[in-house]
Motif scaffolding. Structure first.
Motif, PDB file in Angstrom:
ATOM      1  N   GLN A   1       8.199  -8.168 -53.478  1.00 47.90           N
ATOM      2  CA  GLN A   1       9.368  -8.327 -54.394  1.00 47.90           C
ATOM      3  C   GLN A   1      10.338  -7.059 -54.520  1.00 47.90           C
ATOM      4  OE1 GLN A   1       5.924  -9.077 -55.901  1.00 47.90           O
ATOM      5  NE2 GLN A   1       6.483 -10.969 -54.641  1.00 47.90           N
ATOM      6  N   LEU A   2      10.073  -5.840 -54.017  1.00 44.38           N
ATOM      7  CA  LEU A   2      10.711  -4.837 -54.170  1.00 44.38           C
ATOM      8  C   LEU A   2      11.637  -4.631 -52.864  1.00 44.38           C
ATOM      9  CD1 LEU A   2      11.142  -1.621 -55.501  1.00 44.38           C
ATOM     10  CD2 LEU A   2       9.365  -0.854 -53.467  1.00 44.38           C
ATOM     11  N   PRO A   3      12.936  -4.426 -53.270  1.00 41.83           N
ATOM     12  CA  PRO A   3      14.070  -4.503 -52.273  1.00 41.83           C
ATOM     13  C   PRO A   3      14.009  -3.128 -51.478  1.00 41.83           C
ATOM     14  CG  PRO A   3      14.775  -5.195 -54.334  1.00 41.83           C
ATOM     15  CD  PRO A   3      13.532  -4.573 -54.773  1.00 41.83           C
ATOM     16  N   ILE A   4      14.232  -3.449 -50.182  1.00 46.02           N
ATOM     17  CA  ILE A   4      14.384  -2.041 -49.261  1.00 46.02           C
ATOM     18  C   ILE A   4      15.843  -2.005 -48.688  1.00 46.02           C
ATOM     19  CG2 ILE A   4      13.481  -0.671 -47.217  1.00 46.02           C
ATOM     20  CD1 ILE A   4      10.581  -1.947 -47.866  1.00 46.02           C
ATOM     21  N   HIS A   5      16.502  -0.978 -48.858  1.00 45.72           N
ATOM     22  CA  HIS A   5      18.016  -0.810 -48.428  1.00 45.72           C
ATOM     23  C   HIS A   5      17.879   0.315 -47.240  1.00 45.72           C
ATOM     24  CE1 HIS A   5      22.161  -1.587 -48.817  1.00 45.72           C
ATOM     25  NE2 HIS A   5      22.340  -0.292 -48.472  1.00 45.72           N
ATOM     26  N   ARG A   6      18.778   0.017 -46.086  1.00 44.30           N
ATOM     27  CA  ARG A   6      18.826   1.048 -45.330  1.00 44.30           C
ATOM     28  C   ARG A   6      20.059   1.347 -45.202  1.00 44.30           C
ATOM     29  NH1 ARG A   6      16.994  -0.236 -38.923  1.00 44.30           N
ATOM     30  NH2 ARG A   6      17.733  -2.362 -39.556  1.00 44.30           N
ATOM     31  N   THR A   7      20.513   2.819 -44.997  1.00 43.81           N
ATOM     32  CA  THR A   7      21.986   3.255 -44.925  1.00 43.81           C
ATOM     33  C   THR A   7      21.781   4.301 -43.983  1.00 43.81           C
ATOM     34  OG1 THR A   7      23.591   3.895 -46.112  1.00 43.81           O
ATOM     35  CG2 THR A   7      21.673   4.760 -46.862  1.00 43.81           C
ATOM     36  N   LYS A   8      23.071   5.162 -43.953  1.00 43.43           N
ATOM     37  CA  LYS A   8      23.052   6.543 -43.192  1.00 43.43           C
ATOM     38  C   LYS A   8      22.772   7.444 -44.284  1.00 43.43           C
ATOM     39  CE  LYS A   8      26.481   4.744 -39.668  1.00 43.43           C
ATOM     40  NZ  LYS A   8      27.948   4.915 -39.028  1.00 43.43           N
ATOM     41  N   LEU A   9      22.008   8.409 -43.680  1.00 43.82           N
ATOM     42  CA  LEU A   9      21.760   9.790 -44.342  1.00 43.82           C
ATOM     43  C   LEU A   9      22.878  10.170 -45.049  1.00 43.82           C
ATOM     44  CD1 LEU A   9      19.658  11.836 -45.721  1.00 43.82           C
ATOM     45  CD2 LEU A   9      19.759  12.977 -43.378  1.00 43.82           C
ATOM     46  N   GLU A  10      24.111  10.258 -44.303  1.00 39.10           N
ATOM     47  CA  GLU A  10      25.227  11.052 -44.837  1.00 39.10           C
ATOM     48  C   GLU A  10      25.781  10.231 -45.998  1.00 39.10           C
ATOM     49  OE1 GLU A  10      28.739   9.093 -41.838  1.00 39.10           O
ATOM     50  OE2 GLU A  10      27.254  10.791 -41.209  1.00 39.10           O
ATOM     51  N   LYS A  11      25.591   8.851 -46.096  1.00 43.08           N
ATOM     52  CA  LYS A  11      25.992   8.332 -47.289  1.00 43.08           C
ATOM     53  C   LYS A  11      25.180   8.009 -48.660  1.00 43.08           C
ATOM     54  CE  LYS A  11      29.026   5.320 -44.433  1.00 43.08           C
ATOM     55  NZ  LYS A  11      29.154   3.650 -44.127  1.00 43.08           N
ATOM     56  N   ALA A  12      23.716   8.322 -48.132  1.00 46.50           N
ATOM     57  CA  ALA A  12      22.749   8.362 -49.130  1.00 46.50           C
ATOM     58  C   ALA A  12      22.955   8.798 -50.705  1.00 46.50           C
ATOM     59  CB  ALA A  12      21.409   8.719 -48.534  1.00 46.50           C
ATOM     60  N   ASP A  13      23.318   9.925 -50.630  1.00 50.30           N
ATOM     61  CA  ASP A  13      23.497  10.555 -51.947  1.00 50.30           C
ATOM     62  C   ASP A  13      24.502   9.767 -52.878  1.00 50.30           C
ATOM     63  OD1 ASP A  13      21.680  12.584 -51.537  1.00 50.30           O
ATOM     64  OD2 ASP A  13      23.096  14.098 -50.932  1.00 50.30           O
ATOM     65  N   ASP A  14      25.743   9.401 -52.270  1.00 51.49           N
ATOM     66  CA  ASP A  14      26.807   8.924 -52.926  1.00 51.49           C
ATOM     67  C   ASP A  14      26.221   7.408 -53.224  1.00 51.49           C
ATOM     68  OD1 ASP A  14      28.591  10.811 -52.707  1.00 51.49           O
ATOM     69  OD2 ASP A  14      29.614   9.960 -51.034  1.00 51.49           O
ATOM     70  N   LEU A  15      25.593   6.701 -52.582  1.00 54.14           N
ATOM     71  CA  LEU A  15      24.976   5.224 -52.607  1.00 54.14           C
ATOM     72  C   LEU A  15      24.088   5.353 -53.811  1.00 54.14           C
ATOM     73  CD1 LEU A  15      24.760   2.153 -51.729  1.00 54.14           C
ATOM     74  CD2 LEU A  15      22.760   3.176 -50.523  1.00 54.14           C
ATOM     75  N   PHE A  16      23.204   6.240 -53.910  1.00 46.35           N
ATOM     76  CA  PHE A  16      22.179   6.334 -55.021  1.00 46.35           C
ATOM     77  C   PHE A  16      22.993   6.653 -56.616  1.00 46.35           C
ATOM     78  CE2 PHE A  16      19.406   8.763 -57.973  1.00 46.35           C
ATOM     79  CZ  PHE A  16      18.372   8.072 -58.093  1.00 46.35           C
ATOM     80  N   ALA A  17      24.080   7.657 -56.315  1.00 44.72           N
ATOM     81  CA  ALA A  17      24.873   8.088 -57.448  1.00 44.72           C
ATOM     82  C   ALA A  17      25.696   6.842 -58.074  1.00 44.72           C
ATOM     83  CB  ALA A  17      25.803   9.139 -57.187  1.00 44.72           C
ATOM     84  N   ASN A  18      26.135   5.856 -57.246  1.00 48.69           N
ATOM     85  CA  ASN A  18      27.101   5.051 -57.508  1.00 48.69           C
ATOM     86  C   ASN A  18      26.584   3.564 -57.811  1.00 48.69           C
ATOM     87  OD1 ASN A  18      29.424   6.738 -57.545  1.00 48.69           O
ATOM     88  ND2 ASN A  18      29.653   6.509 -55.468  1.00 48.69           N
ATOM     89  N   HIS A  19      25.292   3.351 -57.346  1.00 56.91           N
ATOM     90  CA  HIS A  19      24.796   2.253 -57.274  1.00 56.91           C
ATOM     91  C   HIS A  19      23.172   1.851 -57.494  1.00 56.91           C
ATOM     92  CE1 HIS A  19      28.191   0.458 -55.371  1.00 56.91           C
ATOM     93  NE2 HIS A  19      28.362   1.333 -54.612  1.00 56.91           N
ATOM     94  N   CYS A  20      22.631   2.967 -58.021  1.00 56.10           N
ATOM     95  CA  CYS A  20      21.205   2.842 -58.639  1.00 56.10           C
ATOM     96  C   CYS A  20      21.291   2.072 -59.798  1.00 56.10           C
ATOM     97  CB  CYS A  20      20.684   4.328 -59.012  1.00 56.10           C
ATOM     98  SG  CYS A  20      18.918   4.182 -59.726  1.00 56.10           S
ATOM     99  N   GLY A  21      20.688   0.980 -59.842  1.00 59.07           N
ATOM    100  CA  GLY A  21      20.541   0.354 -60.993  1.00 59.07           C
ATOM    101  C   GLY A  21      21.152  -1.190 -61.039  1.00 59.07           C
ATOM    102  N   GLU A  22      22.178  -1.020 -59.812  1.00 57.71           N
ATOM    103  CA  GLU A  22      22.963  -2.231 -59.232  1.00 57.71           C
ATOM    104  C   GLU A  22      22.524  -2.674 -58.136  1.00 57.71           C
ATOM    105  OE1 GLU A  22      26.856  -0.853 -59.496  1.00 57.71           O
ATOM    106  OE2 GLU A  22      27.026  -0.276 -61.457  1.00 57.71           O
ATOM    107  N   LEU A  23      22.963  -2.237 -56.917  1.00 60.99           N
ATOM    108  CA  LEU A  23      22.408  -2.435 -55.677  1.00 60.99           C
ATOM    109  C   LEU A  23      20.953  -1.976 -55.719  1.00 60.99           C
ATOM    110  CD1 LEU A  23      23.002  -3.539 -52.598  1.00 60.99           C
ATOM    111  CD2 LEU A  23      23.716  -1.337 -52.147  1.00 60.99           C
ATOM    112  N   LEU A  24      20.637  -0.961 -55.740  1.00 62.44           N
ATOM    113  CA  LEU A  24      19.249  -0.104 -55.745  1.00 62.44           C
ATOM    114  C   LEU A  24      18.636  -0.544 -57.213  1.00 62.44           C
ATOM    115  CD1 LEU A  24      20.556   3.113 -54.190  1.00 62.44           C
ATOM    116  CD2 LEU A  24      19.974   1.182 -52.972  1.00 62.44           C
ATOM    117  N   ILE A  25      17.764  -1.638 -57.120  1.00 66.69           N
ATOM    118  CA  ILE A  25      16.923  -1.839 -58.070  1.00 66.69           C
ATOM    119  C   ILE A  25      15.538  -2.287 -57.689  1.00 66.69           C
ATOM    120  CG2 ILE A  25      18.695  -2.772 -59.711  1.00 66.69           C
ATOM    121  CD1 ILE A  25      18.009  -5.709 -58.940  1.00 66.69           C
TER     122      ILE A  25
END
Length: 369
Positions: A284-308
């Motif tokens: 049930q745990l979602p796994i999300h793949r992205t580019k390393l260069e985008k990872a920090d921004d993705l976490f800062a902006n989408h933790c609790g939304e896309l990343l749950i």
């Protein structure tokens, strides 16, 4: 409402009516009964079931002082998906010179490809690092009953030697389910257990007689704040806790790519040839793949939304993320995220960085597959 004068007539713990997950809880209306039992003893008496309650490390230290100088066998239950968080470090100092059986629970959730012999070897090595010398190590499933008969036979014929058996473990390892299985296996009780089986022990121990001279003794589960489970909501816990056999998820990664495991952990592939990353987490745990260069921004902006998880209910409870970098040799190695799962890296060597909440340790081991 906190009562100062009533003790449970089953286990002797001080009765309280406010905290359901703490020793001594009973509903307010039960205080009017002639025989007052804590909820844990009530469940055992009327339903032949042990319920787990939790205590702090300090409380546990006080409790075990009463068994340190007695004889007996200690059965230490750990969660094979959270070994670091569920091992009780320095256990022999607490329980004295007793034989310790290490029991890894939840084996039914492992993929069939896992080499159980290697897993048992690793469990022993982790216990040794935690200051625990074990007499034996076993794998069971409390939920399914796998391995319970064999473990019961070992306890009875090899290790107990007519003595008491103390069951210890942290919260969330399946200890209460295990004890309920073992009660039926070891005692053969088919009738409801009555109050005559409660000898009036103290501080929340519950004793279930094995014979005229010895008992199976349940101790409350210890709260270990390094467990991932203590930082997230109950709903999030359901997402990260496997409830059926794990299905490996395979990603072919180039260096410069990142895998997020919800918003609770992340693995960066820093350097190495393209290779397989095999992920063993709750289905049930979602796994999300992205580019390393985008990872920090993705976490800062989408933790609790896309990343749950975490969801909104627990996002503020998560400690800040910290990281460890591992340089992996050629071969098969696992990066272990305690309380979540692990990633097997099957290639020609790699440099990876693992991110996890502060207080939750990440480790590396040779792969079980």
């Amino acid at each position: 409402m906190e009562t100062e004068t009533i003790d449970c007539q089953g286990c002797g713990v001080r009765i309280q009516t406010t905290a359901k997950d703490q020793p001594g809880f009973t509903p307010v209306f039960s205080l009017q009964k002639e025989v007052v039992l804590c909820q844990r003893c009530f469940r055992l008496k009327h339903y032949n079931e042990i319920q787990d309650v939790s205590i702090t490390d300090d409380d546990f230290l006080k409790m075990v002082s009463s068994i340190r100088d007695t004889s007996g066998l200690v059965v230490h239950i750990v969660d094979i998906f959270d070994v670091d968080g569920s091992l009780i470090h320095g256990l022999p100092r607490l329980v004295g010179e007793k034989s310790i059986l290490l029991v890894g629970n939840k084996m039914d959730l492992l993929p069939k490809s896992v080499n159980t012999r290697k897993l048992l070897q690793w469990l022993r090595s982790q216990a040794k690092q935690a200051g625990i010398k074990v007499a034996d190590a076993c794998l069971i499933s409390s939920a399914k009953g796998h391995g319970i008969a064999e473990l019961s036979e070992k306890i009875e014929e090899q290790y107990r030697q007519g003595d008491n058996v103390y069951i210890v473990g942290t919260t969330n390892v399946g200890k209460s389910t295990f004890i309920n299985r073992l009660i039926k296996q070891s005692t053969g009780f088919s009738e409801v257990i009555t109050t005559s089986y409660f000898p009036g022990t103290t501080l929340g121990f519950i004793e279930i007689p094995l014979d005229d001279r010895s008992a199976l003794i349940d101790t409350p589960g210890i709260v270990n704040k390094q467990q991932m489970a203590h930082y997230i909501s109950g709903e999030d816990l359901k997402l990260i806790t496997p409830n059926k056999e794990i299905k490996p998820r395979i990603y072919q990664l180039n260096d410069g790519q990142t895998l997020f495991f919800g918003g609770l952990a992340r693995l960066d592939f820093i350097k190495g040839d393209k290779q397989s990353f095999v992920c063993y987490f709750s289905n049930q745990l979602p796994i999300h793949r992205t580019k390393l260069e985008k990872a920090d921004d993705l976490f800062a902006n989408h933790c609790g939304e896309l990343l749950i998880p975490p969801t909104e209910a627990s996002i503020d409870q998560i400690p800040p993320m910290i990281s460890d970098t591992f340089r992996i040799k050629e071969g098969k190695y696992d990066i272990v995220f305690p309380g979540l799962g692990w990633v097997s890296i099957l290639g020609e060597g790699a440099t990876v960085t693992a991110h996890r909440p502060k207080g939750v340790a990440v480790s590396i081991r040779q792969s079980f597959n």
